[in-house]
Design an enzyme around this catalytic site. Structure first.
Site, mmCIF file in Angstrom:
data_model
loop_
_atom_site.group_PDB
_atom_site.id
_atom_site.type_symbol
_atom_site.label_atom_id
_atom_site.label_comp_id
_atom_site.label_asym_id
_atom_site.label_seq_id
_atom_site.Cartn_x
_atom_site.Cartn_y
_atom_site.Cartn_z
ATOM 1 N N ARG A 76 -18.931 41.419 20.762
ATOM 2 C CA ARG A 76 -19.255 41.550 19.467
ATOM 3 C C ARG A 76 -20.775 41.954 20.164
ATOM 4 O O ARG A 76 -21.311 42.926 18.904
ATOM 5 C CB ARG A 76 -19.525 39.916 18.697
ATOM 6 C CG ARG A 76 -18.262 39.954 18.411
ATOM 7 C CD ARG A 76 -18.046 38.447 17.744
ATOM 8 N NE ARG A 76 -17.825 36.977 18.243
ATOM 9 C CZ ARG A 76 -17.518 37.136 19.230
ATOM 10 N NH1 ARG A 76 -15.990 36.626 19.435
ATOM 11 N NH2 ARG A 76 -17.518 35.815 19.954
ATOM 12 N N GLU A 113 -20.467 26.502 26.271
ATOM 13 C CA GLU A 113 -20.622 25.456 26.054
ATOM 14 C C GLU A 113 -19.061 24.894 25.992
ATOM 15 O O GLU A 113 -18.475 23.824 25.900
ATOM 16 C CB GLU A 113 -21.295 24.988 24.633
ATOM 17 C CG GLU A 113 -20.415 26.142 22.889
ATOM 18 C CD GLU A 113 -20.667 27.936 23.287
ATOM 19 O OE1 GLU A 113 -20.469 28.354 22.733
ATOM 20 O OE2 GLU A 113 -21.469 28.059 24.117
#
Length: 188
Positions: A76, A113
């Site tokens: 993105r 994460e």
């Protein structure tokens, strides 16, 4: 899916820009795995007026003459970087996932994460002293950003700034980038 809560929002470009970004973020639970709340920015990209305002805001924040080239982080970040490059008339360099670049590249591995990844940039992407604006959609734990900023410097660039549309402040990514210029339009 729910819209990200936009009352009392904050960001490095002020509450008006933060509210604008927040108004176009959708929360998607359990993606890409159970327990993760994914922040979907596609509605922001799909709204031409809002997207233009966000890109113009990033350029205004940094100043047109403060960087020579813009780097977008896969995937993105490519959308944001290309728009900034077009708006300022400069070039764009992609930082890609491992194995996607056809020439000699520097690589950096880091923890996400929810996993591990490797990023790469062409070794000849920058000339010495190139002032580089690095952009991405989200700053979470800081691993992706830290790896990218290190890659830019290894390839001869000078980090002029780092901007994200959304910072997940509760994950502490900004702390991992201590001493680096960080600009988040929205921090939740």
């Amino acid at each position: 899916m729910t819209e990200t809560h936009s009352i009392g929002v904050r960001g490095d470009s002020g509450p008006e820009v933060a509210r604008l970004v927040a108004s176009r973020v959708l929360d998607v639970p359990d993606f890409p795995k159970p327990g993760v709340m994914f922040k979907d920015l596609m509605p922001l990209f799909a709204d031409g007026d809002v997207f233009r305002e966000v890109i113009d805001g990033i350029v205004e924040y940094h100043g047109r003459d403060s960087f020579d080239i813009v780097v977008g982080i896969e995937a993105r970040g490519f959308v944001i970087a290309a728009a900034i490059a077009y708006a300022t008339g400069i070039g764009v360099v992609p930082v890609r996932k491992a194995g996607k670049l056809p020439r000699a590249a520097y690589s950096a591995s880091y923890a996400l994460e929810y996993g591990e990844a490797t990023l790469e940039v062409h070794q000849d992407a920058f000339t010495a002293g190139h002032r580089v604006l690095v952009v991405d959609d989200v700053l979470a734990t800081g691993g992706t950003a830290e790896a990218t900023l290190d890659l830019v410097e290894r390839a001869g660039g000078t980090v002029a700034g780092f901007t994200v549309l959304l910072e997940l402040g509760f994950l502490g990514g900004r702390k991992k980038l201590s001493g680096r210029p960080v600009h988040a339009l929205l921090t939740v």
